[in-house]
Scaffold this motif. Structure first.
Motif, mmCIF file in Angstrom:
data_model
loop_
_atom_site.group_PDB
_atom_site.id
_atom_site.type_symbol
_atom_site.label_atom_id
_atom_site.label_comp_id
_atom_site.label_asym_id
_atom_site.label_seq_id
_atom_site.Cartn_x
_atom_site.Cartn_y
_atom_site.Cartn_z
ATOM 1 N N LYS A 9 47.224 35.350 51.946
ATOM 2 C CA LYS A 9 47.187 36.698 51.363
ATOM 3 C C LYS A 9 47.587 37.687 52.442
ATOM 4 O O LYS A 9 46.944 37.779 53.498
ATOM 5 C CB LYS A 9 45.785 37.032 50.842
ATOM 6 N N ARG A 45 37.566 36.444 46.791
ATOM 7 C CA ARG A 45 38.138 37.285 45.728
ATOM 8 C C ARG A 45 39.349 36.586 45.089
ATOM 9 O O ARG A 45 39.598 36.732 43.906
ATOM 10 C CB ARG A 45 38.544 38.657 46.287
ATOM 11 N N SER A 48 37.966 34.041 42.803
ATOM 12 C CA SER A 48 37.359 34.606 41.588
ATOM 13 C C SER A 48 38.366 35.419 40.781
ATOM 14 O O SER A 48 37.976 36.194 39.912
ATOM 15 C CB SER A 48 36.121 35.427 41.934
ATOM 16 N N LEU A 50 40.118 37.977 41.331
ATOM 17 C CA LEU A 50 40.176 39.439 41.458
ATOM 18 C C LEU A 50 41.353 39.885 42.319
ATOM 19 O O LEU A 50 41.795 41.037 42.227
ATOM 20 C CB LEU A 50 38.860 39.968 42.056
ATOM 21 N N VAL A 51 41.818 38.996 43.171
ATOM 22 C CA VAL A 51 42.935 39.307 44.068
ATOM 23 C C VAL A 51 43.954 38.173 43.942
ATOM 24 O O VAL A 51 43.574 37.000 43.865
ATOM 25 C CB VAL A 51 42.410 39.424 45.530
ATOM 26 N N ARG A 52 45.236 38.549 43.899
ATOM 27 C CA ARG A 52 46.289 37.511 43.772
ATOM 28 C C ARG A 52 46.745 37.061 45.150
ATOM 29 O O ARG A 52 46.987 37.905 46.028
ATOM 30 C CB ARG A 52 47.490 38.068 43.015
ATOM 31 N N LEU A 70 41.318 33.761 33.053
ATOM 32 C CA LEU A 70 40.176 33.849 32.132
ATOM 33 C C LEU A 70 39.395 32.534 32.089
ATOM 34 O O LEU A 70 38.159 32.531 32.032
ATOM 35 C CB LEU A 70 40.633 34.233 30.728
ATOM 36 N N ARG A 73 37.331 32.367 35.212
ATOM 37 C CA ARG A 73 36.151 33.238 35.162
ATOM 38 C C ARG A 73 35.045 32.684 34.277
ATOM 39 O O ARG A 73 33.870 32.936 34.518
ATOM 40 C CB ARG A 73 36.554 34.626 34.667
ATOM 41 N N LEU A 76 32.951 30.299 36.480
ATOM 42 C CA LEU A 76 32.673 30.766 37.839
ATOM 43 C C LEU A 76 31.593 31.856 37.843
ATOM 44 O O LEU A 76 31.506 32.643 36.904
ATOM 45 C CB LEU A 76 33.985 31.348 38.395
ATOM 46 N N GLY A 77 30.812 31.877 38.900
ATOM 47 C CA GLY A 77 29.894 32.984 39.120
ATOM 48 C C GLY A 77 30.142 33.529 40.508
ATOM 49 O O GLY A 77 30.493 32.776 41.419
ATOM 50 N N LEU A 78 30.031 34.848 40.666
ATOM 51 C CA LEU A 78 30.251 35.454 41.987
ATOM 52 C C LEU A 78 29.103 36.394 42.308
ATOM 53 O O LEU A 78 28.721 37.233 41.487
ATOM 54 C CB LEU A 78 31.577 36.236 41.989
ATOM 55 N N ASN A 80 27.994 38.959 45.510
ATOM 56 C CA ASN A 80 28.207 39.435 46.877
ATOM 57 C C ASN A 80 27.169 40.480 47.244
ATOM 58 O O ASN A 80 26.471 41.007 46.367
ATOM 59 C CB ASN A 80 29.649 39.911 47.102
ATOM 60 N N GLU B 205 33.068 45.193 40.299
ATOM 61 C CA GLU B 205 33.507 43.831 40.617
ATOM 62 C C GLU B 205 32.885 42.823 39.640
ATOM 63 O O GLU B 205 33.559 41.907 39.170
ATOM 64 C CB GLU B 205 33.126 43.502 42.061
ATOM 65 N N MET B 209 34.800 40.453 36.765
ATOM 66 C CA MET B 209 34.622 38.996 36.779
ATOM 67 C C MET B 209 34.393 38.426 35.374
ATOM 68 O O MET B 209 34.467 37.224 35.168
ATOM 69 C CB MET B 209 33.407 38.620 37.633
ATOM 70 N N PRO B 211 35.026 37.216 31.684
ATOM 71 C CA PRO B 211 36.242 36.637 31.102
ATOM 72 C C PRO B 211 36.724 37.453 29.907
ATOM 73 O O PRO B 211 36.610 37.024 28.759
ATOM 74 C CB PRO B 211 35.800 35.231 30.683
ATOM 75 N N GLU B 386 44.868 45.448 42.465
ATOM 76 C CA GLU B 386 43.722 45.147 43.343
ATOM 77 C C GLU B 386 43.537 46.175 44.444
ATOM 78 O O GLU B 386 42.414 46.503 44.834
ATOM 79 C CB GLU B 386 43.893 43.751 43.949
ATOM 80 N N PHE B 390 39.896 47.863 44.711
ATOM 81 C CA PHE B 390 39.053 47.628 45.892
ATOM 82 C C PHE B 390 39.231 48.686 46.973
ATOM 83 O O PHE B 390 38.783 48.496 48.094
ATOM 84 C CB PHE B 390 39.358 46.250 46.483
#
Lengths: 239, 392
Positions: A9, A45, A48, A50-52, A70, A73, A76-78, A80, B205, B209, B211, B386, B390
């Motif tokens: 990234k 991220r 999860s 959120l970031v490519r 999707l 997600r 998955l659980g995140l 932070n 965030e 997350m 779906p 993003e 963020f």
């Protein structure tokens, strides 16, 4: 369960994550260790969705994080350290809100709620507004939100930040208990003592690169019994 | 689609559990609007009456006795002064008069809005005008010429507007103006809290997350903004209606700072179709502005930054509405109904006056819906970026 292959990234010319590869199996806690800015949060991220990523690929529970976000997600659980839940909702309402996105409504939600309440010992938080909860209680709601749909993969990013000793202890116990249920966990932290307590395998991140990975026992022996010593030694050699 | 409803529900519960916010956004405008609209007018009316009844001192120089008598008859108190202009400038007298070379020169401090001095100047002018007319009448009578020679004909101005136009009155301008103000002020509460607020509080965030497609999140937040904007608009219009009822009781007019009375209207009786058309216009306006506010709010790093974007947006949105005041000067063109915001204001004005055409309504609704769609797509794109999500 988690497969990361040559993941990168870049933010402009700066590489936040560079050529990162690792796998995590079911029933395993993989501790991603590194100082602030090492690329831990960016990695999680990406996992999860959120970031490519700008290079490489990653799969979570068999689904590609870029092409099937999707599906990822749903499995998955995140959690932070900076994550919060809506302060004017009660714990129950906040959890019902998030659970509904996973199709957990009515009886299914109630069953999920009973499970999570027992696992996290959070009965007293359910009918209290989040704004009226202590930090530890709030963190329990954050964790409950992340695992209510029983995701096979759970990512924790500096999840003990700001927690008092009791809440921190409860979180570490929860990580072990969730691992024992056969789930896959990535535990990102800069606190070596936490990793020593919960990790099965560790990976050292330095400036976006994975400079070491191995079992906890191997890493400790590298540092003559100390994970911290091993980390410092490896990072110095990589620098 | 359930995701949209869930996000909408969550946003509204968050807002309605904040008592202070509900009070300031929905309750206060109902009571503030009449005060805002009629408070200054009532105070001005009272001040004008007081100034008319009060006996002001007038600095005079060189006035003949007949002029002094005329001033006394007009409830003024002439006081000899060597330099009336200087006395007035120094604030010693509200008004002064000098008689010199066949001219009565009246001094008053006439800059800076309506003052007691202006009322006193008006009284002096009226007294001297009466004196002039009396003297003319006296001369005419002496020469045996009838007084009517001074008024060979009369000029009458008749308001030829339709009954509905008359009933619309100023409402045609006030309604869209205040609607935009309240839609923006009410909507921004939710838009900022649901975007920059979520970022700042660390809840965004977790939501991202879930779906659920980003479009559903953006639409849920936009619809919550629209709901609050419309409620705020209704609250503001209730205040306007309350003010209108008060105005009707007090004579149906608004006093301006120049002392003119403006007809407020307020006797509008809308048929069901027009009412629905008004509501649809307001809804589309709120949808458009809601999506814009959600995009801006998400772009901001913090709550404070988002609020700083909202103030210029409000000014920008009100700018086209100011031109609505001049609608009587230009020939209506179809393309006016494609200009964002201005088109909604024009249509509302026309609906209130019963002159709206299907073409105007179609163009306005179609274009506003298209603008709302574009703004919504932009909001989704912002959600997907993003570096924006963020960047806190």
């Amino acid at each position: 369960m988690i497969e990361v292959n040559h993941l990168s990234k870049a933010y402009g010319k700066r590489l936040a994550v560079a050529d990162l590869s690792f796998q995590v199996a079911p029933g395993e806690v993989y501790a991603l260790l590194g100082p602030n800015g090492a690329g831990k949060t960016t990695t999680l991220r990406i996992l999860s969705t959120l970031v490519r990523p700008t290079g490489g690929n990653a799969k979570v529970a068999g689904f590609d994080v870029v092409r099937e976000p999707l599906e990822v997600r749903r499995r998955l659980g995140l959690v932070n350290g900076g994550m919060r839940v809506y302060d004017r909702l009660t714990g129950r309402e906040a959890l019902a809100f998030f659970a509904s996105f996973y199709g957990l409504e009515g009886q299914a939600f109630q069953e999920a709620l009973n499970w999570v309440v027992e696992l996290l010992q959070m009965e007293e938080t359910l009918d209290r507004k989040v704004m009226e909860m202590s930090t530890g209680m709030r963190q329990k709601v954050v964790i409950a939100r992340a695992i209510l749909h029983r995701p096979p993969v759970l990512l924790l990013d500096e999840a003990t930040a700001g927690l008092d000793v009791f809440a921190r202890r409860a979180l570490l116990e929860f990580v072990k208990a969730y691992r024992d249920l056969g789930h896959t966990l990535v535990y990102s932290t800069h606190a070596m003592s936490e990793a020593e307590e919960v990790a099965d395998r560790v990976g050292f991140l330095h400036k976006g690169r994975l400079v070491y990975q191995g079992s906890l026992t191997e890493a400790r022996s590298l540092g003559q019994g100390s994970l911290e010593r091993a980390f410092v030694q490896v990072v110095k050699e990589a620098a | 689609m359930k995701g949209i409803y869930r996000v909408l529900w969550k946003e509204l519960v968050q807002v309605f559990r904040d008592g202070k916010l509900v009070f300031s956004t929905l309750v206060l405008p109902v009571f503030l609007m009449p005060v805002f609209m009629f408070g200054p007018s009532l105070v001005l009316d009272r001040l004008l009456k007081g100034a008319q009844e009060e006996r002001q001192e007038v600095a005079v120089f060189g006035l003949p006795e007949e002029a002094l008598s005329a001033l006394r008859a007009a409830n003024l108190l002439p006081k000899p002064h060597p330099d009336p202009e200087k006395a007035v400038r120094a604030g010693e007298y509200p008004v002064g008069v000098r008689w010199e070379g066949g001219t009565y020169r009246v001094y008053g401090r006439l800059s800076g809005g309506l003052t007691e001095g202006q009322v006193a100047v008006g009284k002096v002018q009226a007294a001297l005008q009466s004196l002039k007319e009396a003297k003319v009448a006296e001369v005419l009578a002496r020469k045996g010429i009838p007084h009517e020679v001074l008024t060979p004909f009369r000029v009458e101005v008749v308001n030829a507007s339709s009954e509905r136009e008359k009933a619309g009155g100023l409402l045609g301008f006030l309604l869209p103006f205040f609607l935009v103000v309240f839609v923006l002020s009410g909507g921004q509460v939710v838009a900022v809290d649901a975007t920059a607020g979520e970022k700042e509080k660390g809840t965004l965030e977790a939501l991202l997350m879930a779906p659920v497609p980003l479009l559903h999140l953006a639409l849920g937040k936009t619809l919550a903004t629209v709901a609050m904007a419309l409620l705020s608009g209704v609250s503001g219009l209730l205040g306007l209606a309350l003010g209108g009822a008060l105005a009707a009781r007090l004579g149906g007019g608004l006093l301006t700072e120049t002392g003119q009375t403006l007809e407020l209207g307020g006797q509008v009786a809308l048929d069901g179709g027009s009412f629905l058309a008004l509501f649809l216009s307001a809804f589309l306006l709120a949808l458009f502005m809601g999506a814009v506010m959600v995009s801006l709010g998400l772009y901001a790093r913090s709550f404070k930054e988002a609020q700083s974007y909202m103030a210029p947006l409000q000014l920008l949105a009100l700018l086209p509405l100011l031109f609505l005041q001049f609608r009587g000067f230009f020939e209506p063109q179809a393309w006016y109904h494609l200009v964002p915001l201005f088109n909604v204001a024009l249509l509302m004005d026309a609906l209130l006056k019963g002159s709206a055409t299907p073409l105007q309504a179609g163009l306005t609704w179609g274009s506003t819906l298209a603008y709302a769609g574009l703004a919504l797509l932009y909001a989704v794109r912002v959600f997907a970026r993003e570096e924006v999500v963020f960047r806190n």
